[in-house]
Design an enzyme around this catalytic site. Structure first.
Site, PDB file in Angstrom:
ATOM      1  N   GLY A 233      64.189 -71.324  -2.112  1.00 27.28           N
ATOM      2  CA  GLY A 233      63.457 -72.591  -2.052  1.00 27.28           C
ATOM      3  C   GLY A 233      62.977 -72.973  -0.668  1.00 27.28           C
ATOM      4  O   GLY A 233      62.185 -73.899  -0.517  1.00 27.28           O
TER       5      GLY A 233
ATOM      6  N   CYS B 217      48.607 -72.818 -33.082  1.00 32.14           N
ATOM      7  CA  CYS B 217      47.426 -72.158 -32.510  1.00 32.14           C
ATOM      8  C   CYS B 217      46.397 -71.893 -33.609  1.00 32.14           C
ATOM      9  O   CYS B 217      46.724 -71.356 -34.658  1.00 32.14           O
ATOM     10  CB  CYS B 217      47.829 -70.852 -31.835  1.00 32.14           C
ATOM     11  SG  CYS B 217      46.429 -69.852 -31.283  1.00 32.14           S
TER      12      CYS B 217
ATOM     13  N   CYS C  48      46.132 -67.817 -33.915  1.00 33.13           N
ATOM     14  CA  CYS C  48      47.227 -66.966 -34.391  1.00 33.13           C
ATOM     15  C   CYS C  48      48.308 -67.720 -35.158  1.00 33.13           C
ATOM     16  O   CYS C  48      49.191 -67.120 -35.749  1.00 33.13           O
ATOM     17  CB  CYS C  48      47.861 -66.217 -33.218  1.00 33.13           C
ATOM     18  SG  CYS C  48      48.938 -67.260 -32.213  1.00 33.13           S
TER      19      CYS C  48
ATOM     20  N   CYS D  43      46.810 -70.749 -27.962  1.00 31.04           N
ATOM     21  CA  CYS D  43      47.860 -70.327 -27.036  1.00 31.04           C
ATOM     22  C   CYS D  43      47.262 -70.180 -25.641  1.00 31.04           C
ATOM     23  O   CYS D  43      46.210 -69.562 -25.485  1.00 31.04           O
ATOM     24  CB  CYS D  43      48.434 -68.962 -27.419  1.00 31.04           C
ATOM     25  SG  CYS D  43      49.214 -68.889 -29.031  1.00 31.04           S
TER      26      CYS D  43
ATOM     27  N   CYS E 277      49.265 -64.570 -27.767  1.00 34.36           N
ATOM     28  CA  CYS E 277      48.408 -64.894 -28.908  1.00 34.36           C
ATOM     29  C   CYS E 277      48.003 -63.618 -29.644  1.00 34.36           C
ATOM     30  O   CYS E 277      48.107 -63.549 -30.868  1.00 34.36           O
ATOM     31  CB  CYS E 277      47.173 -65.647 -28.410  1.00 34.36           C
ATOM     32  SG  CYS E 277      46.251 -66.490 -29.700  1.00 34.36           S
TER      33      CYS E 277
HETATM   34 ZN   LIG Z   1      47.669 -68.084 -30.472  1.00 31.90          ZN
END
Ligand SMILES: [Zn+2]
Lengths: 182, 280
Positions: free
Chosen positions: B29, B241, B244, B264, B270
């Site tokens: 960090g 989605c 898909c 997506c 996807c």
């Molecule tokens: Zn998708």
């Protein structure tokens, strides 16, 4: 001494760097180093050193080639960015620079040789890079490891370490790793 | 520049980046400055991420490059083509096949395998998390040194009391290993919990500012928030989605006259999900 072209050395450097990166990212895991001039210590030196960093060494090895290759300067322990040692030495660890709160990266990295990564002190490791805890062996004495814990007690100050075996295996120990001696 | 140089950057420049990377891993960090020459590629190409990838890559690596989850965007294609050209490495869109994934603004949707030692390289536009509350760079450094994040907490408090939640929608401040607060790059809040205790090594590069930082694998990453508040990520409940059918992933929202459409954000996810749905 073998002859190596720059291309060979660069290829060696990137392979060895990646294994160092993996070793420091996954403390306690063991990775392979490809030696240079038959030495994995010199291979690490060739990979880590360049004109902007300096080093200290206490080894039985000839460093002339590394100095020519890397243009890196040899300095006193307390100034050194990298410390190359034939064996883990407590007084060197004590003197190694640990950085400061503003610039904790101005700290030393120790590279210590050992015979065998599997001979030494039984420990339990925890911290970043470790999935829970990890029981393993570190090739150093209990008193060295206690001193290391002392040195790394006040994060972000501290030193990072690598252990290198005769069989060219490497194990990394960043300052974030908590080492519990079992 | 030697045309036969593997991975374009010369050895000393790589050594400087590698030094910074090792320090970054040992200081999770913490922002490590590094010296660099300008990369002869246009800004917005993500030179910070590119410099990291070129300094760590090996002949045996398999490379994936995404821009906001998409392998096919012009930016991702350009970077992938450039890296494969100067290294000869194999490329992939498959997250599980990739050993190095360079990304801008997303973490791939697929869960990472435990023992694959994959590396995620993030392109970072603004590495310093404190810029929103403190413009002075010397003061920023001092604040990190003192673990003084009061100004960030005040901002968070004001947001919470006025708006009921933080207004920060991306670049959400995260506490790394209970010490440094850092900028996770402009990923959505959805990806923040996915950084926590991840099996991958996460590296961050800002080219313009010449800064590198890192999150080692299995490291605690916590969004900065008040104890009595829940960390709310983008909500997509009930949405799937359109292409898909996937649910519970991060979506791109496309506004058309016909209303809002969702796809997506991770195009490879996807494709795979679509293939699976078609097969069954
Ligand atoms: Zn998708």
């Amino acid at each position: 001494m073998n002859t190596h072209t720059n291309t060979d050395i660069e290829q060696l450097n990137r392979k060895n760097f990646r294994n160092c990166l993996d070793a420091l990212s996954r403390p306690g895991d063991v990775f392979q180093i490809t030696p240079l001039f038959d030495s994995s210590l010199l291979a690490l030196a060739a990979m880590l050193l360049y004109s902007e960093v300096n080093f200290y060494q206490q080894t039985d090895t000839n460093w002339n080639m590394i100095k020519v290759l890397t243009n890196s300067e040899e300095v006193a322990v307390e100034e050194a960015d990298y410390l190359f040692l034939d064996t883990p030495l407590e007084h060197i660890l004590m003197e190694a620079k640990a950085g400061d709160q503003l610039n904790p990266e101005f700290s030393a990295t120790l590279i210590c040789c050992c015979e065998d990564l599997n001979e030494g002190t039984q420990v339990k490791l925890s911290g970043p890079g470790i999935d829970g805890t990890k029981e393993t062996i570190l090739p150093a004495t209990t008193s060295f490891l206690q001193l290391l814990a002392q040195k790394n007690k006040h994060f972000p100050l501290g030193v990072d370490m690598y252990f290198l075996s005769d069989t060219h295996m490497i194990c990394g120990l960043p300052r974030t790793t908590t080492v519990e001696v079992l | 520049m030697n045309s036969t140089t593997f991975a374009f950057i010369d050895e000393d420049a790589k050594k400087e980046i590698r030094r910074s990377l090792l320090k970054a891993v040992a200081l999770p960090g913490y922002i490590v400055p590094f010296a660099s020459r300008e990369m002869p590629v246009a800004r917005g190409w993500g030179t910070g991420g590119l410099q990291i990838t070129l300094s760590i890559i090996l002949e045996r690596d398999v490379l994936k490059v995404i821009d906001q989850g998409c392998d096919a965007s012009v930016n991702a294609v350009n970077i992938r083509d450039f890296i494969t050209e100067v290294t000869g490495v194999k490329e992939t869109v498959n997250t599980s096949e990739a050993s190095i994934i360079q990304t801008r603004h997303r973490i791939p949707e697929h869960e990472f395998a435990k023992d694959e030692k994959q590396i995620l390289v993030f392109q970072v536009p603004t590495p310093e998390v404190l810029t929103t509350v403190e413009p002075d760079t010397a003061k920023q450094k001092q604040m990190h040194a003192n673990s003084d994040y009061a100004k960030l907490w005040v901002l968070l408090y004001e947001d919470t009391s006025q708006y009921g939640d933080s207004r920060i929608s991306n670049r959400y401040p995260v506490l790394i290993n209970d010490h440094y607060v850092m900028d996770p790059s402009p990923i959505p809040k959805y990806d923040i919990p996915r950084m926590d205790n991840s099996p991958v090594l996460q590296l961050f590069g800002a080219g313009r500012e010449k800064r590198i930082y890192a999150i080692p694998p299995y490291t605690s990453v916590k969004p900065l928030k008040f104890d009595d508040r829940e960390f709310k990520v983008e909500s997509f409940s009930g949405i799937s989605c359109e292409r898909c059918g996937a649910q519970n992933v991060f979506f791109d929202e496309v506004r058309r006259e016909t209303g809002n459409h969702y796809f997506c954000s991770d195009t490879e996810y996807c494709d795979q999900h679509l293939e699976k749905s078609n097969a069954s």
